[in-house]
Design an enzyme around this catalytic site. Structure first.
Site, short mmCIF file in Angstrom:
data_model
loop_
_atom_site.label_atom_id
_atom_site.label_comp_id
_atom_site.label_asym_id
_atom_site.label_seq_id
_atom_site.Cartn_x
_atom_site.Cartn_y
_atom_site.Cartn_z
N GLN A 204 61.24 4.95 -12.64
CA GLN A 204 60.94 5.53 -11.33
C GLN A 204 62.21 5.82 -10.54
O GLN A 204 62.18 6.53 -9.55
CB GLN A 204 60.01 4.60 -10.54
N GLY B 164 56.89 3.39 -0.10
CA GLY B 164 56.79 3.51 -1.57
C GLY B 164 55.92 4.69 -1.94
O GLY B 164 55.14 5.19 -1.12
N GLU C 76 52.13 4.11 -6.90
CA GLU C 76 50.69 4.33 -7.10
C GLU C 76 50.12 5.43 -6.21
O GLU C 76 49.22 6.15 -6.63
CB GLU C 76 49.93 3.02 -6.86
#
Lengths: 327, 162, 295
Positions: free
Chosen positions: A37, A274, A277
């Site tokens: 990531q 973030g 997800e």
């Protein structure tokens, strides 16, 4: 979509160490595991920004449980926010030693000093300045090491057992995705033509990596919507291989347009949250809504396979025919 | 020697270098590359020819080395990711992948780069569809393929400008 | 050890000699893209493998006296890229382009695809639709077998790979005109086994008024690729129009006997696909005829 960042209602701290060597090299030690990531790059960027050095001067020692401080799991979309805060604090603590030494050299209070672009200067009068190199040379002469440790634990509470109430997450990601699909009503095949994904990431530390996360999430979400399913028969997974559990290929994934929304999060490192997800979650509902918009039929279980689509179309045709006879 | 038998010497060219070595009769090319030649840039993924992580070029064409008997490679020309470039001297396809952000976890990348190179060697100006078909045997779980396709397009430009 | 010896044969007689020498314990391997996995998993067994993929004289696609001849070791990539096949038998070029991935198509051969005898094998469906014949060689000599007689069941062909090998496939492209098309449904757009394959070829007179011959093959809807003979009769006997195509598609759907499959879907779903895809594939084949006529 809104989605919590970090582990739900649980302490989940991360720690970090930073050392600024006398030659200006910065060593960042973090337990954060980069699984593709881009956290190693993003955390280096955060440290560089905090210390006013170039990102190329930051060396990252990451995810070695023998030597790096615990950063918790790379999960729950938490590392940019939680480890990001930890490395920022570690860098800030190392920076205090630099500004402390610079304050002696410049004879100004340390709290007035700013670290930026390889220099330390007075916020009130930027002409009062000294280079980082000079400060580090002085630290060396004085036998002072420039070290900082930092940790961060998001402000959450446990959830009340009776009511489920509490503060499960310190911050949330927000996103909207839009999908355009074409459905073949004779075969039930769905082609996803385009996805537009708008994500509030607080602050994009590395916009290219954010796009990569979003595009990858959309591909996973497409698989989730249309083809991916663990089939269990008699307690055994019946499709445990890449030949039977199919994931999207390059010929299945549409063009994804990413819109990065930056609404700074006050508790985030330079405003960052973030996007792990959150990139994946809205895609399947967007595709399901697009299919339903195309057909006028809702689907309540994934994946929406061609067979399910044909069955639903047939059921509706029979229902319509029945209604027609009743009139 | 009419035919090559088990345990006999396998002779082939790997990344431009002639190689002669003894292989097990049922070894795959992937086994030999990784275990005997230490060329671990080629990845073992599904081990059944379904994911493309083990892709190498044989006489210029992408092949799944995990289901390719090593003996088959006798007399052939093999290119692995190590044959393209190194950190200080990247191949234009590798450079394009880096710049486009086409690499995330990296597991598919060696195979993906080789499939892209094989395409561009034959077709210097591919359409988007041709690019997608060329990499359709290389599964990627991270990127969504968009940046990979962009990287191949950029590499095509860079190579034609050379 | 999955196999003990691996030989590279340089020509067909050498390969047949090796098979004879090992008396049933050796079998042929071409691309090996299916066989290697089957041997590893114990679905097939062989002590000795005789690799024939290097026999270059068995890799060809040529037109010869109104027939197309294809060497059994021609790869899927070669079939898919062949200008001759794209022009004369697009059903086969399209089918070959659908097999696996580029990595598989570069290695896998048409002969191997047939001997492997999966009921939905793309090139099997195409060759059945072209009413092709296989030439099989062994120590005993040469024999010709129509594709329809080649399959014995799921994964079983009537070729004994410990004794025999396919030399070539051939099919007629003259007289008159031959049009063909391939239709495929899979669970994703690449690198996926077919949920349903349809291959059709239609031979007609120069004016394209009537069909002289029609071949429709659908799979996997039976243990072997299925020729939809009732559909073919309708196409030949009825006037060539949309109603006839639909009737033929209905007939093909009636002849299909798929089983419920966890991975491919229910029988009912796939029968529906036979109807839809047979109609579409017939239409595609005829469109190429109209395209020719207009040109």
């Amino acid at each position: 979509m809104w989605y919590g960042i970090g582990n739900t209602g649980l302490p989940n701290p991360a720690g970090a160490f930073v050392q600024v060597l006398y030659d200006g090299t910065v060593i960042l030690s973090t337990g954060c595991a980069d699984i593709g990531q881009g956290s190693t790059t993003a955390l280096a960027q955060i440290v560089a920004e905090q210390l006013g050095v170039h990102v190329d001067d930051v060396r990252v020692v990451a995810a070695d449980t023998a030597v790096t401080p615990d950063a918790g799991a790379t999960s729950a979309s938490r590392q940019t926010y939680i480890s990001g805060n930890a490395v920022k604090k570690a860098a800030a603590n190392a920076g205090l030693i630099i500004t402390g030494k610079a304050a002696e050299m410049l004879e100004v209070p340390p709290e007035d000093l700013v670290l930026s672009e390889g220099s330390v200067f007075s916020a009130a009068d930027p002409s009062i300045r000294v280079t980082l190199q000079e400060v580090l040379a002085q630290c060396r002469r004085d036998g002072i090491q420039v070290l900082g440790a930092g940790s961060f634990n998001p402000a959450v509470t446990g959830l009340d057992e009776e009511t489920g109430q509490g503060v499960p997450y310190a911050t949330y990601a927000f996103a909207t995705q839009w999908a355009e699909v074409e459905v073949d009503t004779e075969t039930g095949q769905v082609e996803v033509l385009r996805v537009v994904a708008a994500h509030d990431v607080g602050r994009a530390v590395n916009p290219l990596a954010v796009e990569g996360q979003v595009e990858g999430g959309c591909a996973m979400g497409l698989g989730y919507a249309l083809m991916e399913e663990v089939v269990i028969a008699g307690g055994v997974i019946a499709n445990p291989r890449l030949s039977s559990y199919l994931i999207p290929t390059a010929c299945d994934c549409p063009e994804v347009t990413t819109i990065i929304v930056e609404d700074a999060e006050k508790t985030g490192p330079f405003g960052a949250k973030g996007v792990g997800e959150p990139a994946l979650i809205p895609t399947a509902p967007a595709i399901a809504n697009a299919v339903s918009n195309a057909l006028g039929i809702r689907f309540y279980d994934l994946p929406i396979t061609p067979e399910k689509i044909l069955r639903a179309l047939k059921a509706r045709a029979e229902q319509d025919a029945g209604a027609g006879r009743g009139q | 020697m009419p035919v090559l038998n088990a345990k006999e010497n396998l002779v082939f060219v790997v990344n431009g270098r002639p190689v002669r070595l003894e292989v097990e009769p049922d070894a795959t090319l992937l086994d030999v590359l990784r275990e005997q030649l230490d060329l671990t840039g080629t990845k073992r993924g599904c081990n059944e020819g379904e994911c493309g992580a083990c892709t190498v070029l044989i006489n210029g064409e992408p092949v799944a080395s995990c289901i390719y008997p090593a003996v088959k490679a006798h007399g052939k020309n093999i290119v692995t990711i190590e044959g393209l470039g190194d950190e200080s001297n990247l191949h234009p396809v590798q450079q394009a992948f880096l710049e486009a952000g086409a690499v995330q976890c990296g597991y598919c990348t060696p195979g993906m780069v080789l499939s892209a190179k094989a395409l561009l060697d034959k077709n210097p100006d591919p359409t988007e569809e041709e690019i997608r078909i060329a990499i359709s045997g290389n599964l990627c779980r991270c990127t969504g393929y968009g940046k990979i396709v962009a990287a191949v397009r950029a590499a095509a430009k860079a190579l034609s400008a050379e | 050890m999955y196999w003990e010896k691996y030989y590279l044969a340089r020509n067909a007689p050498e390969a047949l000699d090796l098979l004879a020498q090992f008396e049933g314990q050796a079998r042929l391997i071409a691309g090996g893209t299916d066989l290697v996995i089957q041997l590893r998993e114990g679905q097939k067994r062989a002590r000795v493998l005789v690799d024939i993929s290097g026999i270059e004289e068995m890799q060809y696609i040529k037109e010869d006296n109104g027939k197309i001849r294809i060497g059994a070791l021609t790869t899927h990539r070669q079939l898919a890229a062949s200008p001759l096949l794209r022009k004369t038998a697009p059903v086969l070029a399209q089918a070959a382009a659908s097999v696996g991935s580029p990595q598989i198509r570069n290695v896998g051969t048409v002969g191997g695809n047939i001997v492997n005898a999966q009921p939905a094998a793309d090139t099997a469906v195409a060759l059945m639709a072209l009413d092709a014949t296989a030439t099989i060689i062994s120590a005993a000599g040469e024999r010709e077998v129509p594709l329809t007689g080649l399959f014995a069941g799921v994964g079983k062909s009537n070729i004994d790979p410990t004794r025999e090998m396919i030399k070539e496939f051939s099919f007629d492209v003259a007289p008159g005109r031959l049009v063909s098309a391939f239709g495929r449904i899979a669970r994703r757009n690449a690198l996926a086994l077919p949920v349903l394959n349809v291959g059709v070829s239609l031979a007609c007179d120069r004016q394209a008024q009537n069909l002289q011959k029609a071949c429709v093959c659908v799979a996997p809807v039976a243990p072997v690729p299925l020729r939809a003979t009732e559909a073919e009769q309708i196409l030949i006997n009825e006037p060539l129009n949309d109603r006839t195509l639909r009737a033929a598609a209905e007939a093909a759907a009636r002849s299909a006997r798929p089983r419920d499959s966890r991975l491919r879907g229910s029988a009912e779903y796939r029968i529906e696909l036979v109807r839809v895809m047979t109609y579409r594939t017939l239409r595609n084949a005829l469109q190429s005829l109209e395209g020719d006529a207009g040109a």
